[in-house]
Design a protein around this motif. Structure first.
Motif, mmCIF file in Angstrom:
data_model
loop_
_atom_site.group_PDB
_atom_site.id
_atom_site.type_symbol
_atom_site.label_atom_id
_atom_site.label_comp_id
_atom_site.label_asym_id
_atom_site.label_seq_id
_atom_site.Cartn_x
_atom_site.Cartn_y
_atom_site.Cartn_z
ATOM 1 N N ASN A 295 0.772 -1.248 0.000
ATOM 2 C CA ASN A 295 0.000 0.000 0.000
ATOM 3 C C ASN A 295 0.800 1.293 0.000
ATOM 4 O OD1 ASN A 295 -2.696 -1.134 -0.025
ATOM 5 N ND2 ASN A 295 -2.153 -1.978 1.974
ATOM 6 N N LYS A 296 2.072 1.247 0.413
ATOM 7 C CA LYS A 296 2.842 2.501 0.479
ATOM 8 C C LYS A 296 3.712 2.657 -0.755
ATOM 9 C CE LYS A 296 5.073 4.273 4.317
ATOM 10 N NZ LYS A 296 5.727 4.057 5.616
ATOM 11 N N PRO A 297 3.726 3.850 -1.380
ATOM 12 C CA PRO A 297 4.595 4.034 -2.549
ATOM 13 C C PRO A 297 6.070 3.829 -2.174
ATOM 14 C CG PRO A 297 3.178 5.957 -2.198
ATOM 15 C CD PRO A 297 2.988 5.065 -1.012
ATOM 16 N N PHE A 298 6.846 3.223 -3.089
ATOM 17 C CA PHE A 298 8.277 3.045 -2.842
ATOM 18 C C PHE A 298 8.978 4.403 -3.052
ATOM 19 C CE2 PHE A 298 7.946 -1.553 -4.742
ATOM 20 C CZ PHE A 298 7.185 -1.943 -3.644
ATOM 21 N N LYS A 299 9.925 4.710 -2.190
ATOM 22 C CA LYS A 299 10.704 5.953 -2.329
ATOM 23 C C LYS A 299 11.669 5.835 -3.509
ATOM 24 C CE LYS A 299 9.659 8.479 1.423
ATOM 25 N NZ LYS A 299 9.411 7.619 2.578
#
Ligand code: 4AD
Ligand code: MG
Length: 460
Positions: A295-299
């Motif tokens: 769910n979290k965008p990759f940096k």
């Protein structure tokens, strides 16, 4: 087929949720191996697994039956009887046996006994370890991941290209290949080539297909004779390599992220019982970590920026074993760990590496010192994927190959792709076993391969 009229345990549990009434009283026959058997005078319980899913089916029998009470872990049985549904009970479904037959007994020295066995020991018996809860779940997750990988590509218009295992090229140029000889003669007498080896990557061979079909991928075994005795290196591992026409570096990062999130999400949903087991027994933080991964965008971070972060950490007292941190450093596992586990606390795309530490085929950036490369670094795993935009300028590519003193005639076919209808393109390679480690929480690559082949470490 002896059991074709019957339901698998997986189908039974699916039906318990969807339509319990249809199961209650249903007469079935089931075959599987015994995970547990306990009995009192009144009643006996056999836990049986047929491999279709993580969960076992409980078979209830008459505790007076001494023959059945004597059946031990590891035996194979066949049982007939009626299903009995009690939705509210801890065992919502049981088989009330009318008949149980021992099909395969088990010897005294059967290596899987009830006592807990170490993963190290289980590595010495790869022909048995898939019968333990842990490995049963690992190889089911592995198979499911492979299925969703193909599904993702199929749904997104990619073609699967079967690149060869035997090759005369060394894609990564590291000289870490296993050579192949016909048993009876020198290699050139069979292939008329003097340097045939097992492939380290399908990339070079898939590129012409990508330039024709647009979106392609490979999925197959690859081989590296790296003398790395680590928890994340195998000599034989599987790689998935998408290669996409018109894609530039940022496009291939988008594809990598979308693809990984899709396959992990679907696998976690489908293998919920397996993942719940891993969460309980292998890694108590697994579900939360996978949830973040999905769910979290990759940096996205440039290599030069990462070097500055590491230098800053050092200034603030963080100790690195390899401490000469400056532009040009080939990041080690300690540096990757700091970036993903301490600083960013999650997966990162690291891009635009110095050209000296990357492969010859990567697109040369206008600064003349970096290339359009991307590695996906993940906490606890390290490098999960490596990829790049490809250099499509014939002269630039040739110059780089000459700088690296490569054998140009052997790669002329590859160079010529840049001459005839050349298209910008990019791709990456995903290490399949590292993906299995990520999804299961298993910490050693040897425990994700059915029959691991590692440096100084192979059974049969
Ligand atoms: O970074 P690598 O070497 O990239 C390539 O081979 C490119 N030709 C891929 C491409 O652009 N088509 O390897 C890709 C991935 C790594 O990120 C890692 O996950 C895995 O393959 N890998 C290994 N996995 C297990 N054991 C090893 N010895 C591995 N070496 C690489
Ligand atoms: Mg790499």
């Amino acid at each position: 087929m002896e059991l074709n009229e019957s339901l698998s345990i997986k189908e039974i549990y699916q039906k318990v949720n969807e339509d319990p009434e249809s199961l209650d009283g249903l007469e079935i026959e089931i075959g599987g191996f015994v995970k547990n058997n306990r009995s009192s005078k009144a009643v006996g319980f056999l836990s049986v697994n047929d491999g279709s899913c993580f969960d076992n089916l409980q078979i209830v029998y008459d505790g007076q039956n001494e023959k059945i009470s004597a059946i031990r872990l590891g035996c194979s049985i066949k049982a007939k009887g009626k299903l009995h549904v009690t939705i509210s009970a801890p065992q919502p479904i049981e088989l009330q046996a009318d008949e149980i037959n021992l099909v395969g007994s088990v010897s005294e020295d059967f290596p899987l006994q009830k006592k807990k066995t170490s993963f190290e020991y289980l590595r010495t018996i790869p022909q048995w370890r898939m019968k333990t809860n842990t490995f049963n779940a690992v190889f089911r997750v592995r198979s499911t991941l492979a299925y969703y990988i193909h599904q993702y590509f199929h749904e997104h218009g990619y073609y699967w290209i079967h690149t060869p295992i035997l090759t005369a090229n060394d894609c990564e140029g590291e000289g870490q290949t296993f050579n192949v000889y016909a048993d009876y003669k020198h290699p050139e007498e069979f292939f008329k080539k003097d340097n045939v080896h097992l492939t380290v990557s399908g990339q070079l061979h898939v590129e012409p297909f990508a330039l024709t079909y647009g979106k392609t991928y490979t999925f197959g075994p690859t081989f590296r004779a790296e003398k790395s005795n680590t928890i994340r290196h195998a000599a034989e591992f599987w790689m998935i390599e998408p290669e996409v026409s018109w894609a530039h570096l940022d496009d291939i990062e988008d594809i990598m992220e979308d693809f990984l999130k899709y396959i992990v999400k679907h696998t976690v949903e489908e293998c919920a019982s397996d993942i719940a087991f891993f969460e309980k027994r292998i890694d108590t933080n697994l579900a939360a970590r996978l949830d973040e991964f999905i769910n979290k965008p990759f940096k996205r971070v440039k290599y030069e920026e990462a070097i500055k972060i590491l230098q800053e950490a050092q200034k603030n007292g963080h100790k690195f074993e390899v401490s000469d941190i400056k532009f040009g450093l080939d990041l080690g596992s300690e540096h990757e760990k700091y970036l993903t586990e301490v600083y960013y606390k999650g997966p990162i795309f690291l891009t635009d590496y110095p050209k000296e530490i990357k492969a010859f085929y990567m697109k040369q950036n206008p600064d003349n010192k970096t290339v359009g490369a991307v590695d996906l670094l993940v906490p606890f795993i390290g490098e999960l994927c490596g990829g790049s935009e490809r250099e499509v300028d014939y002269d630039k590519l040739l110059n780089r190959m000459n700088e690296l003193k490569m054998n140009i005639p052997a790669y002329q076919w590859y160079l010529d792709l840049r001459k005839n209808g050349s298209i910008p393109h990019s791709g990456f390679g995903l290490g399949f076993e590292r993906l299995v480690m990520l999804v299961t929480g298993m910490s050693n690559i040897r425990d994700t391969l059915p029959y691991p082949r590692c440096y100084k470490d192979m059974m049969f």
